[in-house]
Design a protein around this motif. Structure first.
Motif, mmCIF file in Angstrom:
data_model
loop_
_atom_site.group_PDB
_atom_site.id
_atom_site.type_symbol
_atom_site.label_atom_id
_atom_site.label_comp_id
_atom_site.label_asym_id
_atom_site.label_seq_id
_atom_site.Cartn_x
_atom_site.Cartn_y
_atom_site.Cartn_z
ATOM 1 N N THR A 109 -9.977 13.434 47.544
ATOM 2 C CA THR A 109 -9.928 14.903 47.484
ATOM 3 C C THR A 109 -11.338 15.443 47.732
ATOM 4 O O THR A 109 -12.332 14.729 47.535
ATOM 5 C CB THR A 109 -9.415 15.401 46.118
ATOM 6 N N PHE A 110 -11.394 16.698 48.153
ATOM 7 C CA PHE A 110 -12.669 17.274 48.609
ATOM 8 C C PHE A 110 -13.007 18.624 48.000
ATOM 9 O O PHE A 110 -14.084 19.157 48.241
ATOM 10 C CB PHE A 110 -12.655 17.392 50.142
ATOM 11 N N LEU A 111 -12.063 19.194 47.254
ATOM 12 C CA LEU A 111 -12.334 20.500 46.656
ATOM 13 C C LEU A 111 -12.368 20.350 45.144
ATOM 14 O O LEU A 111 -11.663 19.504 44.587
ATOM 15 C CB LEU A 111 -11.236 21.504 47.034
ATOM 16 N N PRO A 112 -13.189 21.161 44.465
ATOM 17 C CA PRO A 112 -13.244 21.045 43.009
ATOM 18 C C PRO A 112 -11.852 21.239 42.395
ATOM 19 O O PRO A 112 -11.065 22.062 42.871
ATOM 20 C CB PRO A 112 -14.192 22.187 42.605
ATOM 21 N N ALA A 113 -11.586 20.456 41.335
ATOM 22 C CA ALA A 113 -10.251 20.463 40.722
ATOM 23 C C ALA A 113 -9.872 21.839 40.190
ATOM 24 O O ALA A 113 -8.694 22.177 40.115
ATOM 25 C CB ALA A 113 -10.219 19.432 39.595
ATOM 26 N N VAL B 119 -16.684 18.520 47.045
ATOM 27 C CA VAL B 119 -16.953 17.439 46.084
ATOM 28 C C VAL B 119 -16.033 16.302 46.498
ATOM 29 O O VAL B 119 -14.825 16.501 46.600
ATOM 30 C CB VAL B 119 -16.566 17.865 44.651
ATOM 31 N N VAL B 120 -16.578 15.126 46.765
ATOM 32 C CA VAL B 120 -15.740 14.014 47.222
ATOM 33 C C VAL B 120 -15.345 13.143 46.031
ATOM 34 O O VAL B 120 -16.212 12.661 45.296
ATOM 35 C CB VAL B 120 -16.485 13.149 48.264
ATOM 36 N N ASP B 121 -14.043 12.965 45.857
ATOM 37 C CA ASP B 121 -13.527 12.042 44.842
ATOM 38 C C ASP B 121 -12.625 11.037 45.519
ATOM 39 O O ASP B 121 -11.641 11.427 46.162
ATOM 40 C CB ASP B 121 -12.742 12.804 43.765
ATOM 41 N N ALA B 122 -12.975 9.780 45.419
ATOM 42 C CA ALA B 122 -12.184 8.735 46.073
ATOM 43 C C ALA B 122 -12.214 7.486 45.198
ATOM 44 O O ALA B 122 -13.091 7.341 44.336
ATOM 45 C CB ALA B 122 -12.769 8.429 47.454
ATOM 46 N N ARG B 123 -11.255 6.613 45.430
ATOM 47 C CA ARG B 123 -11.200 5.366 44.641
ATOM 48 C C ARG B 123 -10.856 4.192 45.527
ATOM 49 O O ARG B 123 -9.976 4.291 46.379
ATOM 50 C CB ARG B 123 -10.098 5.456 43.582
ATOM 51 N N GLU C 190 -7.512 25.557 45.879
ATOM 52 C CA GLU C 190 -7.427 24.556 46.944
ATOM 53 C C GLU C 190 -7.438 23.140 46.368
ATOM 54 O O GLU C 190 -6.744 22.246 46.849
ATOM 55 C CB GLU C 190 -8.611 24.706 47.911
ATOM 56 N N GLY C 191 -8.258 22.972 45.315
ATOM 57 C CA GLY C 191 -8.325 21.667 44.660
ATOM 58 C C GLY C 191 -6.982 21.303 44.035
ATOM 59 O O GLY C 191 -6.571 20.146 44.056
ATOM 60 N N ARG D 214 -4.622 18.054 44.875
ATOM 61 C CA ARG D 214 -4.146 17.108 43.866
ATOM 62 C C ARG D 214 -2.630 16.977 43.910
ATOM 63 O O ARG D 214 -2.081 15.914 43.628
ATOM 64 C CB ARG D 214 -4.689 17.482 42.489
ATOM 65 N N ARG D 215 -1.940 18.059 44.291
ATOM 66 C CA ARG D 215 -0.484 17.933 44.488
ATOM 67 C C ARG D 215 -0.204 17.012 45.677
ATOM 68 O O ARG D 215 0.710 16.202 45.644
ATOM 69 C CB ARG D 215 0.143 19.309 44.723
ATOM 70 N N LEU D 216 -1.009 17.167 46.735
ATOM 71 C CA LEU D 216 -0.850 16.285 47.906
ATOM 72 C C LEU D 216 -1.057 14.827 47.501
ATOM 73 O O LEU D 216 -0.319 13.939 47.922
ATOM 74 C CB LEU D 216 -1.918 16.596 48.954
#
Ligand SMILES: C[S@@+](CC[C@H](N)C(=O)[O-])C[C@H]1O[C@@H](n2cnc3c(N)ncnc32)[C@H](O)[C@@H]1O
Length: 304
Positions: free
Chosen positions: A187-191, A290-294, A195-196, A200-202
């Motif tokens: 994800t790339f947008l703040p939670a 903001v990049v969040d990845a795992r 848009e964030g 997160r739904r996606l």
């Protein structure tokens, strides 16, 4: 239920459903992979995605290579299984200056990019490219391996167990295997932004659809003879990401928007289209990304 894979290039249905154990928070299905999106990306767009991936989330390469370094002494032969453009090949070459690195892939076009990058970095004397179909085994010429690396590739191969067995056979005692997989839609947008929330739904939809489904590779790895050393959660969280994150975000969001089109509400689609557009709130214009990845990495060793 179909599984989906955003990084799909070519795909094979796993022959063996026995390695479909649930992993982490989302269950994985033994069903064949499909692509998230109607078309398979061509080598050019695959290359763009892989290079952006390394430019934005490439810290994982150093994180995992550092863990490997603690397990081997002066490696001389490293192989990169499904090297793509060579992001792993180059990271391993940097980390292990005593080693020759062999990049293996079935795409000659992608391997040409590895060769170009190696000469750009002045390490073409240590990097070799080999066109090979890794669906079932390593080419017989690959021997005396100290480190085998497979990032975002293992789930592409038709018979990962057979490939890992031949990797084990080609490995020196004490050699190290690293298997890495992307775990979740980044994800790339703040939670806490609208848009964030859409992103997160996606991500939840993608998880429910077994996006990028990969098994827990532990048993496939140990069945091939390796001893499992560690399983590592590699978490990426980047505030103020590099500029490349804008293109990277647009690529992922665009693919998810198309691949999950049948599940997205009209309201969410409007938000995604705005993110993908060229207005002031698009990913290419905003400065709050903001990049969040795992990722998850399995480290294993051929017993000495
Ligand atoms: C998602 S990319 C990962 C590339 C690279 N390891 C990285 O992390 O950037 C998957 C790669 O596996 C390669 N690949 C897929 N099936 C293959 C096969 N049967 N034999 C060899 N390579 C294959 C593709 O050409 C592609 O380069």
């Amino acid at each position: 239920m179909a599984t989906v894979d955003l990084m799909a290039h070519t795909h094979h249905a796993p022959d063996d459903a026995s390695h479909s154990d649930a992993h982490h928070h989302h269950a994985h299905s033994p069903h064949p992979h499909g692509t998230l999106g109607h078309e398979q990306p061509d080598a050019g767009s695959m290359a763009t995605l892989l290079d952006l991936d390394a430019a934005v989330t490439g810290h994982y390469l150093d994180d995992v290579a550092g863990r490997i370094e603690a397990l081997v002494t002066r490696p001389t032969r490293v192989i990169d299984l499904g090297s793509g453009t060579g992001t792993g090949t180059l990271a391993l070459a940097r980390r292990f200056p005593t080693a020759q690195i062999v990049a293996l892939d079935n795409s000659t076009e992608l391997l040409e990019r590895v060769a170009t990058a190696a000469s750009r970095d002045g390490i073409d004397d240590r990097v070799r490219t080999v066109t090979a179909d890794l669906d079932h085994a390593l080419p017989a010429e690959v021997i005396d391996v100290d480190i085998a690396w497979a990032s975002s590739t293992m789930h592409h191969f038709a018979d990962p167990g057979a490939l890992l067995s031949s990797t084990f056979a080609a490995m020196r005692p004490g050699g190290v295997l690293a298997v890495v997989e992307i775990d979740e839609l980044p994800t790339f947008l703040p939670a806490d932004t609208a848009e964030g929330e859409v992103e997160r739904r996606l991500r939840a939809s993608a998880n429910a659809r077994h996006w990028n489904a990969h098994p827990d590779w532990s048993s496939t790895i140990t069945d091939a003879g390796f001893e499992l050393v560690d399983t590592i959660d590699v978490v990426t969280h980047i505030d103020n990401p590099p500029h490349a994150a804008r293109d990277y975000a647009a690529l992922w969001i665009g693919r998810a928007r198309n691949g999950l089109a049948d599940e997205i509400t009209d309201d969410d689609r409007t938000v995604l289209d705005r993110l993908l557009g060229d207005g002031p709130t698009s990913v290419s214009a905003r400065d709050d990304l903001v990049v969040d990845a795992r990722r998850v990495a399995w480290l294993a060793r051929r017993p000495a």
